[in-house]
Design an enzyme around this catalytic site. Structure first.
Site, PDB file in Angstrom:
ATOM      1  N   THR A 167      23.123  43.954  15.136  1.00 13.34           N
ATOM      2  CA  THR A 167      22.086  44.755  14.480  1.00 13.34           C
ATOM      3  C   THR A 167      20.742  44.557  15.165  1.00 13.34           C
ATOM      4  O   THR A 167      20.339  43.422  15.422  1.00 13.34           O
ATOM      5  CB  THR A 167      21.986  44.350  12.990  1.00 13.34           C
ATOM      6  N   CYS A 212      10.614  24.849  29.199  1.00 11.43           N
ATOM      7  CA  CYS A 212      12.036  24.582  28.967  1.00 11.43           C
ATOM      8  C   CYS A 212      12.485  23.269  29.577  1.00 11.43           C
ATOM      9  O   CYS A 212      13.501  22.720  29.205  1.00 11.43           O
ATOM     10  CB  CYS A 212      12.894  25.701  29.538  1.00 11.43           C
TER      11      CYS A 212
HETATM   12  N1  PLP Z   1      13.230  33.321  33.211  1.00  8.68           N
HETATM   13  C1  PLP Z   1      11.986  32.905  33.477  1.00  8.68           C
HETATM   14  C2  PLP Z   1      11.436  33.026  34.858  1.00  8.68           C
HETATM   15  C3  PLP Z   1      11.194  32.362  32.447  1.00  8.68           C
HETATM   16  O1  PLP Z   1       9.964  31.931  32.711  1.00  8.68           O
HETATM   17  C4  PLP Z   1      11.747  32.264  31.140  1.00  8.68           C
HETATM   18  C5  PLP Z   1      10.975  31.678  30.030  1.00  8.68           C
HETATM   19  O2  PLP Z   1       9.970  31.070  30.176  1.00  8.68           O
HETATM   20  C6  PLP Z   1      13.056  32.731  30.936  1.00  8.68           C
HETATM   21  C7  PLP Z   1      13.768  33.252  31.991  1.00  8.68           C
HETATM   22  C8  PLP Z   1      13.690  32.660  29.590  1.00  8.68           C
HETATM   23  O3  PLP Z   1      13.171  33.652  28.745  1.00  8.68           O
HETATM   24  P1  PLP Z   1      13.261  33.491  27.153  1.00  8.68           P
HETATM   25  O4  PLP Z   1      12.395  32.335  26.812  1.00  8.68           O
HETATM   26  O5  PLP Z   1      12.745  34.805  26.633  1.00  8.68           O
HETATM   27  O6  PLP Z   1      14.681  33.288  26.827  1.00  8.68           O
END
Ligand code: PLP
Length: 376
Positions: free
Chosen positions: A225, A313
């Site tokens: 959805t 991350c």
């Molecule tokens: N790819 C890149 C180059 C990013 O900088 C990020 C997030 O910072 C992502 C992928 C992942 O995106 P999302 O946080 O929307 O999952």
């Protein structure tokens, strides 16, 4: 999120709460809003049709969808994927996963500024290569890759080409038709839209296997959805990004360079990580020799300044940045690197605030650093 984005989203939580896949009037109103958002995202990247935009839960899903989806769809053609050693984990970790399934992956090297080597790319292509996935701009150092040139190589060899443009979208003006890409990942929160919303551009005619199976949402390519309010927000953010991109870029470049100049004038043993010119307008990654990035982050945080080591991350892990390592940065300098990401609300006063707070922090930390004592 931008105020204008939140404003257009709220009615879709409160009043227009139809399911975009329902045929009744409430559903049709939601469907129209989702389709309008799709048109705005398509316009931002120059897609030939809004039907080439598939909404996802973010950049991570768009990257996973691409790498797994192309690998599985083209399995009978080959099992070789080419990517770079500086990709986001959303590409690298999917590649590692596929290696366990028997796929072969080439991780291209980059030069000292973080640019992929095109000769190495050409040499790596075999008759088993089914996908080239190279990011548009790096999230840690901001280096912009030669996507158009890679697109030409991929086209000549008739290999599917994906770029993770999560960082580039809304910051670099581009048109997917000129880039020669078949797939391109985006994320709404990088352009002042909501978190957890993204999209994958899939050029018409590209063969791809679904990642999420279920209902017939998103033209049968991605089940679930629709997050109507989130998508409406993404559409508004895309519309505003397209309108303001150039003007915003000029302002951010000036602020970024002002900050960089101030840092190098007031602090010694500083290095710029990333390409001096071919770099995102909002990214400044600098290495402070003899220090630990984490301690700089914590000290700046106490002054109300939010920066990171590596990407959001990977921060929290004590591993040295895979991006800086791939660029050949001396491990001692990798450790002391931090990333400033500027945004549309930043001002020159903010930069001056940082420039006043940072030198005493670096001095204090270096005075305590045994490495600095030795290096002096
Ligand atoms: N790819 C890149 C180059 C990013 O900088 C990020 C997030 O910072 C992502 C992928 C992942 O995106 P999302 O946080 O929307 O999952």
């Amino acid at each position: 999120m931008r105020e204008e984005v939140l404003d257009v989203m709220l009615p879709y939580y409160k009043d227009i709460y139809g399911n975009a896949s329902s045929v009744h009037g409430f559903g049709r109103a939601a469907r129209m809003a989702v389709d309008d958002a799709r048109v705005e995202v398509a316009k931002l990247i120059g897609a030939a049709s809004h039907e080439e935009i598939i909404f996802t839960s973010g950049g991570t899903e768009a990257d996973n969808f691409t790498v797994k989806g192309i690998a599985h769809a083209l399995k009978s053609k080959g099992n070789h994927i080419i990517t770079s050693s500086i990709e986001h984990q959303a590409v690298l970790n999917v590649c590692k996963f596929l290696e366990k399934e028997g796929y072969k992956v080439t991780y291209l090297k980059v030069d000292k500024d973080g640019i992929v080597d095109l000769d190495e790319l050409k040499k790596s292509i075999t008759d088993k290569t089914i996908l080239i996935s190279i990011m548009y701009a790096n999230n840690e150092v901001g280096t912009i890759e030669p996507i158009e040139a890679i697109g030409k190589i991929a086209k000549e060899k008739r290999i599917c080409f994906h770029t993770d443009a999560v960082q580039a979208t809304g910051k670099i003006a581009f048109d997917v038709k000129d880039l020669g890409v078949d797939l391109l990942s985006m994320s709404a929160h990088k352009i002042y839209g909501p978190k957890g919303v993204g999209a994958l551009y899939i050029r018409k005619g590209t063969k791809i296997t679904q990642l999420l199976h279920g209902g017939h949402h998103e033209m049968g390519k991605r089940a679930g959805t629709e997050n109507v309010a989130g998508l409406v927000g993404f559409g508004k953010a895309a519309e505003l990004a397209k309108k303001e991109l150039l003007q915003e870029g000029k302002k951010l470049t000036e602020l970024r360079d002002y900050l960089h100049k101030g840092i190098t004038q007031n602090i010694e043993h500083v290095r710029l990580n990333g390409h001096p010119e071919k770099r995102l307008v909002n990214t400044l990654n600098v290495g402070f020799k003899y220090l630990e990035g984490e301690s700089i982050v914590l000290n700046l945080d106490m002054e109300g300044i939010a920066v990171s080591t590596g990407s959001a991350c990977t921060s929290g892990s004590l591993e040295p940045s895979h991006v800086l390592t791939a660029m050949g940065v001396d491990p001692a300098e990798t450790q002391g690197s931090i990333r400033f990401s500027l945004g549309r609300d930043n001002t020159k006063e903010d930069m001056d605030y940082v420039l006043a707070a940072l030198p005493p922090i670096i001095k204090r930390l270096r005075d305590m650093s045994p490495l600095y004592e030795k290096g002096k």
